[in-house]
Design a protein around this motif. Structure first.
Motif, short mmCIF file in Angstrom:
data_model
loop_
_atom_site.label_atom_id
_atom_site.label_comp_id
_atom_site.label_asym_id
_atom_site.label_seq_id
_atom_site.Cartn_x
_atom_site.Cartn_y
_atom_site.Cartn_z
N GLY A 1 47.59 62.66 18.20
CA GLY A 1 48.69 62.50 17.26
C GLY A 1 48.39 61.54 16.12
O GLY A 1 49.17 61.45 15.17
N ALA A 2 47.26 60.84 16.19
CA ALA A 2 46.93 59.86 15.14
C ALA A 2 45.46 59.49 15.26
O ALA A 2 44.79 59.82 16.25
CB ALA A 2 47.81 58.62 15.26
N GLY A 3 44.96 58.79 14.25
CA GLY A 3 43.63 58.18 14.30
C GLY A 3 42.50 59.15 14.53
O GLY A 3 42.43 60.22 13.93
N ILE A 4 41.58 58.78 15.42
CA ILE A 4 40.40 59.59 15.70
C ILE A 4 40.79 60.96 16.24
O ILE A 4 40.19 61.98 15.86
CB ILE A 4 39.47 58.86 16.71
CG1 ILE A 4 38.87 57.61 16.05
CG2 ILE A 4 38.37 59.78 17.21
CD1 ILE A 4 38.15 56.69 17.04
N GLY A 5 41.79 61.01 17.10
CA GLY A 5 42.22 62.29 17.66
C GLY A 5 42.75 63.24 16.60
O GLY A 5 42.43 64.43 16.60
N GLU A 6 43.55 62.71 15.69
CA GLU A 6 44.07 63.54 14.60
C GLU A 6 42.94 64.05 13.71
O GLU A 6 42.89 65.24 13.36
CB GLU A 6 45.06 62.74 13.76
CG GLU A 6 45.60 63.50 12.55
CD GLU A 6 46.53 62.67 11.68
OE1 GLU A 6 47.04 63.22 10.68
OE2 GLU A 6 46.77 61.48 12.01
N ALA A 7 42.03 63.16 13.34
CA ALA A 7 40.90 63.56 12.49
C ALA A 7 40.05 64.62 13.18
O ALA A 7 39.57 65.56 12.53
CB ALA A 7 40.05 62.33 12.15
#
Length: 250
Positions: free
Chosen positions: A14-20
């Protein structure tokens, strides 16, 4: 299109490295399951990607929710090729100052979460004919840091578990590697900037940890995860790949 026709499950997306990573995987042709404890953030990422993505809510420390997450992924897209164990968080504390509940929470999410997600996802990857698991470790898996005892222990466990999983599942066609990020710009540090007395000095201190004298970006890590999830790294398994701007070379 390094991941054309591949189906990937990414936790903490949902954000950060995971989102990217979710967005990069979609750009490379994958169908992506955007999993996060915060369903609103997960849905926003899935919406930004489009019909190639679906959002799923799950706490990776909860076995029933993890099992349901994997079932939802397979139910929606029909199979699973890639698992990215990205969900995690850290907190301050030594073994003396940490309370037991906080220790358990950090270890449960960062280490037990990798175990649970892999437990339910790997059989699906094997059923598909093989694939890749990428775990998010950390530079502190090898160098340590003060006042982060639970996080250091959990991430060290992730690095060791990666090696064990690689050996256990090599002949099933499942490659398992980990990525060790350095200091990466994220909402985690954004919140810290709001809390410290001198945000400018604090940021300079973070940047100075790297010989490159800068913080990394989520896309820096996402690119390494893509490499490990794709056939470009077909002979790599059981390894930890450090992306830290040279921090561990000091």
């Amino acid at each position: 299109m390094k991941l054309k026709n591949k189906i990937a499950l990414i936790t903490g997306a949902g954000a950060g490295i995971g989102e990217a990573t979710a967005k990069l995987f979609a750009q490379q042709g994958a169908k992506v399951v955007v999993a996060d404890r915060n369903i609103e953030q997960a849905q926003a990422v899935a919406d930004a990607i489009g019909e190639q993505a679906v959002a799923v809510q799950a706490d990776v420390a909860n076995a029933e929710q993890v099992k349901a997450m994997v079932e939802a992924a397979v139910g929606h897209f029909g199979a699973l090729d890639i698992l990215v164990n990205n969900a995690g968080f850290g907190t301050l504390g030594t073994v003396v100052t940490l309370d037991e509940d906080t220790w358990d929470q950090v270890v449960d999410v960062n280490l037990k979460g990798v175990f649970l997600c892999s437990k339910y996802a790997i059989p699906e990857i094997v059923r598909r004919g093989g694939g890749a698991v990428v775990n998010l470790a950390s530079t502190i898996s090898v160098v340590g840091i003060k006042d982060r005892a639970a996080y250091v222990a959990a991430k060290g466990g992730v690095a060791a578990l990666t090696r064990a999983m690689a050996l256990d599942h090599a002949l099933e066609g499942v490659r398992v590697n980990s990525v060790a990020p350095g200091v990466i710009a994220s909402s985690y540090y954004d919140r810290m900037f709001e809390q410290v007395a001198d945000p400018v000095a604090f940021k300079k201190g973070l940047e100075a940890r790297s010989p490159l004298n800068k913080m990394g970006e989520p896309t820096d890590i996402a690119n390494m995860i893509l490499f490990l999830a794709s056939d470009d790294s077909s002979f790599a398994t059981g390894a930890m790949f450090t992306v830290d701007g040279g921090y561990t070379a000091w």
